[in-house]
Write a protein that holds these residues in place. Structure first.
Motif, PDB file in Angstrom:
ATOM      1  N   PRO A 241       0.822  -1.216   0.000  1.00 51.10           N
ATOM      2  CA  PRO A 241       0.000   0.000   0.000  1.00 51.10           C
ATOM      3  C   PRO A 241       0.860   1.272   0.000  1.00 51.10           C
ATOM      4  CG  PRO A 241       0.029  -0.981   2.183  1.00 51.10           C
ATOM      5  CD  PRO A 241       0.804  -1.899   1.284  1.00 51.10           C
ATOM      6  N   TYR A 242       0.409   2.258  -0.772  1.00 42.95           N
ATOM      7  CA  TYR A 242       1.039   3.570  -0.824  1.00 42.95           C
ATOM      8  C   TYR A 242      -0.035   4.610  -0.544  1.00 42.95           C
ATOM      9  CZ  TYR A 242       5.156   1.600  -3.138  1.00 42.95           C
ATOM     10  OH  TYR A 242       6.286   0.896  -3.432  1.00 42.95           O
ATOM     11  N   GLU A 243       0.344   5.674   0.157  1.00 43.71           N
ATOM     12  CA  GLU A 243      -0.615   6.749   0.370  1.00 43.71           C
ATOM     13  C   GLU A 243       0.074   8.083   0.606  1.00 43.71           C
ATOM     14  OE1 GLU A 243      -1.858   6.619   5.042  1.00 43.71           O
ATOM     15  OE2 GLU A 243      -2.930   5.257   3.718  1.00 43.71           O
ATOM     16  N   VAL A 244      -0.695   9.125   0.318  1.00 43.57           N
ATOM     17  CA  VAL A 244      -0.269  10.504   0.551  1.00 43.57           C
ATOM     18  C   VAL A 244      -1.490  11.232   1.104  1.00 43.57           C
ATOM     19  CG1 VAL A 244       0.474  12.667  -0.536  1.00 43.57           C
ATOM     20  CG2 VAL A 244       1.404  10.494  -1.332  1.00 43.57           C
ATOM     21  N   ASP A 245      -1.293  11.991   2.162  1.00 48.13           N
ATOM     22  CA  ASP A 245      -2.366  12.794   2.753  1.00 48.13           C
ATOM     23  C   ASP A 245      -1.724  14.108   3.172  1.00 48.13           C
ATOM     24  OD1 ASP A 245      -4.433  13.957   4.165  1.00 48.13           O
ATOM     25  OD2 ASP A 245      -4.928  12.144   5.304  1.00 48.13           O
ATOM     26  N   ILE A 246      -1.941  15.149   2.360  1.00 43.99           N
ATOM     27  CA  ILE A 246      -1.312  16.438   2.636  1.00 43.99           C
ATOM     28  C   ILE A 246      -2.341  17.562   2.619  1.00 43.99           C
ATOM     29  CG2 ILE A 246       1.018  15.845   1.862  1.00 43.99           C
ATOM     30  CD1 ILE A 246       0.397  17.042  -0.852  1.00 43.99           C
ATOM     31  N   GLU A 247      -2.048  18.586   3.404  1.00 42.39           N
ATOM     32  CA  GLU A 247      -2.844  19.810   3.408  1.00 42.39           C
ATOM     33  C   GLU A 247      -2.147  20.806   2.485  1.00 42.39           C
ATOM     34  OE1 GLU A 247      -5.747  20.675   4.976  1.00 42.39           O
ATOM     35  OE2 GLU A 247      -5.935  18.644   5.769  1.00 42.39           O
ATOM     36  N   LEU A 248      -2.805  21.149   1.386  1.00 44.54           N
ATOM     37  CA  LEU A 248      -2.225  22.100   0.441  1.00 44.54           C
ATOM     38  C   LEU A 248      -2.193  23.491   1.063  1.00 44.54           C
ATOM     39  CD1 LEU A 248      -3.933  20.835  -2.823  1.00 44.54           C
ATOM     40  CD2 LEU A 248      -1.651  20.292  -1.964  1.00 44.54           C
ATOM     41  N   PHE A 249      -1.387  24.357   0.500  1.00 50.23           N
ATOM     42  CA  PHE A 249      -1.142  25.691   1.034  1.00 50.23           C
ATOM     43  C   PHE A 249      -2.415  26.530   1.165  1.00 50.23           C
ATOM     44  CE2 PHE A 249       0.253  30.145   0.630  1.00 50.23           C
ATOM     45  CZ  PHE A 249       1.152  30.204   1.676  1.00 50.23           C
ATOM     46  N   ASP A 250      -3.344  26.369   0.228  1.00 46.03           N
ATOM     47  CA  ASP A 250      -4.552  27.200   0.239  1.00 46.03           C
ATOM     48  C   ASP A 250      -5.729  26.425  -0.351  1.00 46.03           C
ATOM     49  OD1 ASP A 250      -6.086  29.471   0.689  1.00 46.03           O
ATOM     50  OD2 ASP A 250      -4.819  30.799  -0.492  1.00 46.03           O
ATOM     51  N   LYS A 251      -6.873  27.090  -0.429  1.00 45.11           N
ATOM     52  CA  LYS A 251      -8.099  26.464  -0.930  1.00 45.11           C
ATOM     53  C   LYS A 251      -8.019  26.193  -2.426  1.00 45.11           C
ATOM     54  CE  LYS A 251     -10.899  28.634   2.577  1.00 45.11           C
ATOM     55  NZ  LYS A 251     -11.934  29.603   2.898  1.00 45.11           N
ATOM     56  N   VAL A 252      -8.761  25.157  -2.859  1.00 46.11           N
ATOM     57  CA  VAL A 252      -8.774  24.765  -4.268  1.00 46.11           C
ATOM     58  C   VAL A 252     -10.209  24.616  -4.773  1.00 46.11           C
ATOM     59  CG1 VAL A 252      -6.533  23.616  -4.128  1.00 46.11           C
ATOM     60  CG2 VAL A 252      -8.599  22.307  -3.679  1.00 46.11           C
ATOM     61  N   ASN A 253     -10.360  24.705  -6.084  1.00 45.15           N
ATOM     62  CA  ASN A 253     -11.655  24.529  -6.725  1.00 45.15           C
ATOM     63  C   ASN A 253     -11.747  23.076  -7.203  1.00 45.15           C
ATOM     64  OD1 ASN A 253     -13.802  24.408  -8.577  1.00 45.15           O
ATOM     65  ND2 ASN A 253     -13.554  26.571  -9.115  1.00 45.15           N
TER      66      ASN A 253
END
Length: 149
Positions: free
Chosen positions: A48-60
């Motif tokens: 299993p591979y995963e990534v869970d990140i909070e981006l710098f700002d809001k996205v559409n």
């Protein structure tokens, strides 16, 4: 425990490109949240591979799109505000080792609107002088044949 694939990123003032490098990934799951959370999970060779990140700002989320390819997963994420981010993730400090800059897609903020870069899509090939009318093959054959008598 899951592993982290290599994640490359680049940006423009209006979007962020995220490329997850995981050839032959299976069971790919992607989730993008308006507040800027990016979640990826997949398996490769039963690992299993995963990534869970909070981006710098809001996205559409609605205007963002992705493509799951054989070698990588590319996400074209539309920013809510057209501005340059100082970094990819909200978290300050040392960047996680699996996050890399995608130099193939990177454009500096100063160069974004610069038309000085080479772009084949903007070229009009009909205006290029390729020299086709300036040189006749028949003339060459005639000149070569003159000295043979």
């Amino acid at each position: 425990m899951s592993r982290h694939p290599i994640v490359k990123w680049a940006q423009r003032s209006d979007k962020v490109f995220i490329t997850v490098e995981l050839p032959d990934a299976k069971d790919v799951k992607l989730k993008l949240e308006p507040e800027g959370r990016f979640i990826f999970s997949a398996t490769k060779d039963d690992v299993p591979y995963e990534v869970d990140i909070e981006l710098f700002d809001k996205v559409n989320v609605k205007e963002s799109k992705y493509n799951i390819g054989v070698r990588s997963i590319v996400y074209d994420i539309k920013k809510v505000e057209k501005k340059w981010w100082g970094r990819l993730i909200k978290q300050e400090g040392k960047t996680p080792v699996f996050l890399k800059v995608d130099w193939d897609k990177w454009v500096d903020e100063d160069d974004e609107n610069d038309k000085g870069h080479f772009d084949v899509d903007d070229m009009d090939f009909s205006k290029l002088d390729m020299g086709g009318d300036d040189f006749e093959m028949d003339e060459l054959k005639d000149k070569e044949g003159e000295g043979e008598n």
